[in-house]
Design a protein around this motif. Sequence first.
Motif, PDB file in Angstrom:
ATOM      1  N   ASP A 182       0.807  -1.233   0.089  1.00 11.74           N
ATOM      2  CA  ASP A 182      -0.122  -0.101  -0.056  1.00 11.74           C
ATOM      3  C   ASP A 182       0.763   1.161  -0.047  1.00 11.74           C
ATOM      4  OD1 ASP A 182      -2.223  -1.596   0.228  1.00 11.74           O
ATOM      5  OD2 ASP A 182      -2.304  -1.618   2.253  1.00 11.74           O
ATOM      6  N   TYR A 224      -8.360  -8.176  -3.966  1.00 10.45           N
ATOM      7  CA  TYR A 224      -8.353  -7.056  -3.362  1.00 10.45           C
ATOM      8  C   TYR A 224      -9.882  -6.667  -2.705  1.00 10.45           C
ATOM      9  CZ  TYR A 224      -3.666  -6.070  -5.050  1.00 10.45           C
ATOM     10  OH  TYR A 224      -2.165  -6.203  -5.188  1.00 10.45           O
ATOM     11  N   VAL A 242     -11.968  -6.885  -6.269  1.00 12.86           N
ATOM     12  CA  VAL A 242     -11.158  -7.036  -7.590  1.00 12.86           C
ATOM     13  C   VAL A 242     -10.267  -8.333  -7.602  1.00 12.86           C
ATOM     14  CG1 VAL A 242      -9.542  -5.871  -8.800  1.00 12.86           C
ATOM     15  CG2 VAL A 242     -11.076  -4.739  -7.497  1.00 12.86           C
ATOM     16  N   ALA A 250      -7.417  -9.555  -8.797  1.00 13.32           N
ATOM     17  CA  ALA A 250      -6.335  -9.198  -9.687  1.00 13.32           C
ATOM     18  C   ALA A 250      -5.572 -10.337 -10.297  1.00 13.32           C
ATOM     19  CB  ALA A 250      -5.299  -8.489  -8.863  1.00 13.32           C
ATOM     20  N   PRO A 308      -1.591  -5.183 -20.481  1.00 18.91           N
ATOM     21  CA  PRO A 308      -1.872  -3.778 -20.345  1.00 18.91           C
ATOM     22  C   PRO A 308      -2.059  -3.320 -18.761  1.00 18.91           C
ATOM     23  CG  PRO A 308      -3.827  -5.329 -21.093  1.00 18.91           C
ATOM     24  CD  PRO A 308      -2.411  -6.071 -21.130  1.00 18.91           C
ATOM     25  N   SER A 309      -2.284  -1.827 -18.694  1.00 24.05           N
ATOM     26  CA  SER A 309      -2.295  -1.554 -17.439  1.00 24.05           C
ATOM     27  C   SER A 309      -3.389  -2.090 -16.850  1.00 24.05           C
ATOM     28  CB  SER A 309      -2.640  -0.129 -17.693  1.00 24.05           C
ATOM     29  OG  SER A 309      -2.704   0.555 -16.316  1.00 24.05           O
ATOM     30  N   GLY A 310      -3.476  -2.625 -15.563  1.00 30.54           N
ATOM     31  CA  GLY A 310      -4.518  -3.110 -14.854  1.00 30.54           C
ATOM     32  C   GLY A 310      -4.535  -4.621 -14.739  1.00 30.54           C
ATOM     33  N   SER A 311      -3.524  -5.311 -15.706  1.00 28.46           N
ATOM     34  CA  SER A 311      -3.604  -6.420 -16.039  1.00 28.46           C
ATOM     35  C   SER A 311      -3.009  -7.587 -14.833  1.00 28.46           C
ATOM     36  CB  SER A 311      -3.233  -6.927 -17.198  1.00 28.46           C
ATOM     37  OG  SER A 311      -1.853  -6.705 -17.172  1.00 28.46           O
ATOM     38  N   GLY A 312      -2.464  -6.775 -13.946  1.00 32.20           N
ATOM     39  CA  GLY A 312      -1.952  -7.752 -12.680  1.00 32.20           C
ATOM     40  C   GLY A 312      -0.294  -7.610 -12.649  1.00 32.20           C
ATOM     41  N   LYS A 313       0.105  -7.212 -13.557  1.00 28.31           N
ATOM     42  CA  LYS A 313       1.727  -7.312 -13.366  1.00 28.31           C
ATOM     43  C   LYS A 313       2.367  -7.030 -12.078  1.00 28.31           C
ATOM     44  CE  LYS A 313       2.353  -4.298 -16.929  1.00 28.31           C
ATOM     45  NZ  LYS A 313       0.834  -3.984 -16.883  1.00 28.31           N
ATOM     46  N   THR A 314       1.930  -5.927 -11.582  1.00 30.10           N
ATOM     47  CA  THR A 314       2.568  -5.262 -10.197  1.00 30.10           C
ATOM     48  C   THR A 314       2.090  -6.426  -9.249  1.00 30.10           C
ATOM     49  OG1 THR A 314       2.351  -3.015 -11.054  1.00 30.10           O
ATOM     50  CG2 THR A 314       2.473  -3.700  -8.646  1.00 30.10           C
ATOM     51  N   THR A 315       0.774  -6.624  -9.183  1.00 31.84           N
ATOM     52  CA  THR A 315       0.319  -7.713  -8.052  1.00 31.84           C
ATOM     53  C   THR A 315       1.200  -8.951  -8.082  1.00 31.84           C
ATOM     54  OG1 THR A 315      -1.763  -7.023  -8.431  1.00 31.84           O
ATOM     55  CG2 THR A 315      -1.710  -8.975  -7.396  1.00 31.84           C
TER      56      THR A 315
HETATM   57  N1  LIG Z   1      -4.415  -2.376  -3.086  1.00 32.18           N
HETATM   58  C1  LIG Z   1      -5.356  -2.494  -4.417  1.00 32.18           C
HETATM   59  N2  LIG Z   1      -6.554  -2.614  -3.731  1.00 32.18           N
HETATM   60  C2  LIG Z   1      -7.528  -2.593  -4.814  1.00 32.18           C
HETATM   61  N3  LIG Z   1      -7.446  -2.988  -6.047  1.00 32.18           N
HETATM   62  C3  LIG Z   1      -6.085  -3.006  -6.416  1.00 32.18           C
HETATM   63  C4  LIG Z   1      -5.113  -2.760  -5.783  1.00 32.18           C
HETATM   64  N4  LIG Z   1      -3.854  -2.911  -6.155  1.00 32.18           N
HETATM   65  C5  LIG Z   1      -4.116  -3.316  -7.522  1.00 32.18           C
HETATM   66  N5  LIG Z   1      -5.692  -3.541  -7.445  1.00 32.18           N
HETATM   67  C6  LIG Z   1      -6.431  -3.977  -8.734  1.00 32.18           C
HETATM   68  O1  LIG Z   1      -5.871  -4.927  -9.191  1.00 32.18           O
HETATM   69  C7  LIG Z   1      -5.695  -5.073 -10.426  1.00 32.18           C
HETATM   70  C8  LIG Z   1      -4.402  -5.277 -11.092  1.00 32.18           C
HETATM   71  O2  LIG Z   1      -3.569  -4.396 -10.662  1.00 32.18           O
HETATM   72  P1  LIG Z   1      -1.971  -4.064 -10.965  1.00 32.18           P
HETATM   73  O3  LIG Z   1      -1.401  -5.404 -10.336  1.00 32.18           O
HETATM   74  O4  LIG Z   1      -1.474  -2.875 -10.464  1.00 32.18           O
HETATM   75  O5  LIG Z   1      -1.958  -4.109 -12.542  1.00 32.18           O
HETATM   76  P2  LIG Z   1      -0.666  -3.544 -13.364  1.00 32.18           P
HETATM   77  O6  LIG Z   1       0.350  -3.602 -12.556  1.00 32.18           O
HETATM   78  O7  LIG Z   1      -0.764  -4.515 -14.428  1.00 32.18           O
HETATM   79  O8  LIG Z   1      -1.340  -2.413 -13.728  1.00 32.18           O
HETATM   80  C9  LIG Z   1      -6.243  -3.697 -11.196  1.00 32.18           C
HETATM   81  O9  LIG Z   1      -7.592  -3.923 -11.479  1.00 32.18           O
HETATM   82  C10 LIG Z   1      -6.172  -2.960 -10.039  1.00 32.18           C
HETATM   83  O10 LIG Z   1      -6.791  -1.689  -9.755  1.00 32.18           O
END
Ligand SMILES: Nc1ncnc2c1ncn2[C@@H]1O[C@H](COP(=O)(O)OP(=O)(O)O)[C@@H](O)[C@H]1O
Lengths: 419, 228
Positions: free
Chosen positions: A412, B13, B20, B22, B41-48
């Motif tokens: 976060d 999440y 969501v 992820a 693409p953005s929001g696909s779950g890479k960071t997660t």
């Molecule tokens: N802390 C969070 N709380 C709620 N939703 C989240 C959080 N982090 C990411 N998401 C959601 O999880 C999905 C994947 O996000 P993320 O992994 O950041 O994607 P990317 O890095 O590919 O853009 C997105 O729909 C994003 O909005």
Amino acid sequence: MHLITIAWRNLKRHGLRTGIALLAVAAVVLIVIFSRGFVKSLTESSFRLYIDNMYGHVRITTEEYALREMLLPLDHMMDGFNSAGISSMVEELEQHSSVRYVMPRVRFGAMASRDDDMVRMMGIGIDVQRERTYGALAEDISSGRMIKEGNEILVGSGLMEDLKAEVGDRVTLVFSDAFQSLRGRTFQIVGVRDSGVSDLDNVIFYVPLDTAQDMLWLDDEASELLVYTYSTDTTEALLADMRTLLHEQGSDEYLAVPWNQANPFVEMYSEMDNIMFAAYLLFVVMGTIVVVSTLTMIVRERTAEIGMMSALGLSSREIMGVFILEGFFIGVIGSLIGSAVGGLLTLYYSQAGFYVEAFDMFTSEADILIEPVFYLSFSMENLVFSFIMGTVVVTLASFLPAFKAAKLEPVDALHYGDD
Amino acid sequence: MSLLTLEHVDKTYGQGDLQVHALNGVDLTISKGEFTTVFGPSGSGKTTLLNLIGALDRPTSGSVVFLDKPIGSMNRHEQAAHRRFHVGFIFQSYNLIPVLTAYENVEFALKITGIRDSKKIHSQVTDMLDHVGLSELMHRRPNQLSGGQKQRVAVARALVKHPKLVLADEPTANLDSKTSKEVIEVMLRMNRELHTTFIFSTHDPMVMEYARRMVEIRDGNISQDTER
Ligand SMILES: Nc1ncnc2c1ncn2[C@@H]1O[C@H](COP(=O)(O)OP(=O)(O)O)[C@@H](O)[C@H]1O
Ligand SMILES: [Mg+2]
């Protein structure tokens, strides 16, 4: 090591915020130093007045006299050990190693008439030689000279006004002697005493002890003995000595009372410390709030950075450590500034003094001895105490924001403010 | 040899209507020495995904195992220790500690692993800064460095402790294409010279070109996994 560097450099990075927090801490420390210096000086100077004028370090009277003191009785005098006279008792006390001065006094009521009014006053018969050696009385003479012998009197400045008299004038005083018969005698005013305390200056005049004894039909007697030791701090030891001595001499009718138990007002002063503590605690709380909110803002600003440090593998403890250290530095520096400024100011006012009008009124209304001009008490102890208090309180206060920082979930925190 | 295994990993999440998903049942194995990109693409779950791999977060279900250690079920403290020793991170932004110089930033990552020998620290840090071509600028603070230079410091910092795994979440997203190329080339060189495993996410096709394995992720699922 690095955590210290990080914390230290962050102070400069958040210069404005740090500055405000530092100022708040410095101000609070300054206030604490001031109020403690104030209380200390107030109590010390008042204590000195009580010791010099009324109780010595230990005052010896007969038990009966102590009970009826308000009436200035003449029938409960001390006549020394085994009734051998007060002079020899004084000399005997002076032999004691813990005793520095002994001053026999006779207190009595007297009156004079001025125009259509009666002026009421209290006479004190003093051993001129011994009072001179002690010095407190002679120090306060504002005009004329100290009494020497015969029918000479030293008169309080306020009383002088009531009598509408000047140095050199003669006044006739009326009083009753030890046998309750009303008498009169004419005295010459040779000096004026101005202690600055109206409670003393408005009512008291001094007369040589033998003159007092003569006019009151007393023998070699006194109403009280003021006994002084070398320092106020060793009053307890003196008291113990005196009690032992009185007991050994079979003079159990004599009562030895230390200055700090002789008067309820003296005890009240000790309470003042607590009242003042409560007052400056309020400022401490306010300063703490400033520091806590400053650090909280800093934590919020650095949320992403906290996440990054946590990703590096820093533990919650270490992250907390960074912010506590920042608080600690603010505490140390702020307190140092406060102590330095407070030290200089108290030093200045310990020399120059303040005049507080309220005290002047206070002392004339109530039966309390306070000097209207007082000198802030400068002490290293006060500076050190206030410095440590500032540092400790601020450091402890920083635990709260530091804990918030450590509690952040790294994920976060890292993405705080991303979207 | 496998370094990391994800099995049936879900990450959800939020709660109730706001939930969501992820990641949905991701299976992935990473071998030692890989230079792999996760793209989508953005929001696909890479960071997660990278956060779970890097023990910054825990999966809702499924397992994440790193060299036989189940890092997905570790507590916060154990995860921090794991990251400290085994994982180097490179982020898109907020990457360096602003009050420390380039040198100190790299040194810091090494020191927190408990190394005390100052000679060894010095040589390792200067070596690493040399590798990424930043020896000249090592006494500058981050705000005196360009974006590409900062990312190269971040690479040096991620690698100085010789971690088993380096994770880079869109390391070039804030950089122009020339600088992106420089940074990704430094990473590739490190991968070759030190055999460190790299996983980086991106949505820049030019950067993807450098990867030897490309994992595509869509709506929380791996949709394509190609090696070349
Ligand atoms: N802390 C969070 N709380 C709620 N939703 C989240 C959080 N982090 C990411 N998401 C959601 O999880 C999905 C994947 O996000 P993320 O992994 O950041 O994607 P990317 O890095 O590919 O853009 C997105 O729909 C994003 O909005
Ligand atoms: Mg992302």
